[in-house]
Design an enzyme around this catalytic site. Structure first.
Site, PDB file in Angstrom:
ATOM      1  N   CYS A 228       8.540  -6.673   0.521  1.00  0.00           N
ATOM      2  CA  CYS A 228       9.032  -6.065  -0.718  1.00  0.00           C
ATOM      3  C   CYS A 228       7.955  -6.316  -1.778  1.00  0.00           C
ATOM      4  O   CYS A 228       7.804  -7.431  -2.276  1.00  0.00           O
ATOM      5  CB  CYS A 228      10.348  -6.733  -1.090  1.00  0.00           C
ATOM      6  SG  CYS A 228      11.127  -6.047  -2.546  1.00  0.00           S
TER       7      CYS A 228
ATOM      8  N   CYS B 222      -2.182 -11.762  -1.987  1.00  0.00           N
ATOM      9  CA  CYS B 222      -3.399 -11.175  -1.438  1.00  0.00           C
ATOM     10  C   CYS B 222      -4.284 -12.295  -0.902  1.00  0.00           C
ATOM     11  O   CYS B 222      -4.562 -13.266  -1.613  1.00  0.00           O
ATOM     12  CB  CYS B 222      -4.124 -10.390  -2.530  1.00  0.00           C
ATOM     13  SG  CYS B 222      -5.759  -9.786  -2.048  1.00  0.00           S
TER      14      CYS B 222
ATOM     15  N   CYS C 285      -8.183  -6.827  -6.796  1.00  0.00           N
ATOM     16  CA  CYS C 285      -9.502  -7.004  -6.175  1.00  0.00           C
ATOM     17  C   CYS C 285      -9.929  -5.884  -5.239  1.00  0.00           C
ATOM     18  O   CYS C 285     -11.070  -5.867  -4.787  1.00  0.00           O
ATOM     19  CB  CYS C 285      -9.569  -8.340  -5.439  1.00  0.00           C
ATOM     20  SG  CYS C 285      -8.630  -8.385  -3.888  1.00  0.00           S
TER      21      CYS C 285
ATOM     22  N   CYS D 135      -5.089  -3.999  -3.023  1.00  0.00           N
ATOM     23  CA  CYS D 135      -4.733  -4.917  -4.103  1.00  0.00           C
ATOM     24  C   CYS D 135      -5.292  -4.357  -5.403  1.00  0.00           C
ATOM     25  O   CYS D 135      -6.475  -4.040  -5.499  1.00  0.00           O
ATOM     26  CB  CYS D 135      -5.329  -6.299  -3.825  1.00  0.00           C
ATOM     27  SG  CYS D 135      -5.047  -7.488  -5.156  1.00  0.00           S
TER      28      CYS D 135
END
Length: 142
Positions: free
Chosen positions: A130, A105, A59, A56
């Site tokens: 996607c 996330c 983070c 991510c």
């Protein structure tokens, strides 16, 4: 495919809007924190075949691996499975007048993209995560 989680766990990484705006570029903020979408075929990871882990961008949590990435030719990076079952949260999304499943996330609840199934891709899960390139950071395998 499972429907959206009815009760989501609290994010492990929780920042104020001002803190997110400081940490992210305006384009990253628009996608990750405001559920925007980057234009198709412009993302840095759309066609990459580099081996590694996709984290991510907000983070640093591990989200996807290159071993589950495939070429869907849809304009965004596509994966058939997240790195682990608890890496992402699925949410019902009825924006744009249709029913979709948003992918966020699990660590910071940033928007990543959407997941679709039953499209006929020759993958083990028949799912296509996607994902916006701008939501990810690739850490190449050593």
């Amino acid at each position: 495919m499972a429907d959206a989680v009815p009760t989501e766990p609290a994010p492990k990484v929780s920042l104020s809007d001002d803190e997110w705006r400081t940490r992210l570029t305006p384009a990253e903020y628009a996608v990750l924190r405001q559920a925007g979408t980057e234009r198709p075929f412009v993302g840095e990871y759309t066609d990459t075949e580099t081996e590694g882990v996709y984290e991510c961008r907000a983070c640093g949590a591990e989200l996807f691996r290159s071993t589950e990435k495939f070429h869907s030719h849809c304009g965004w990076p596509s994966f058939f499975d997240p790195a682990s079952s608890d890496a992402v949260i699925l949410r019902s999304d009825t924006s744009l007048g249709m029913r979709r499943v948003e992918v966020v996330c699990a660590s910071c609840h940033s928007h990543l993209g959407h997941v679709f199934e039953g499209e006929g891709y020759p993958t083990p899960t028949d799912q296509r995560y996607c994902i916006n390139s701008i939501s990810l950071r690739l850490v190449p395998k050593d």
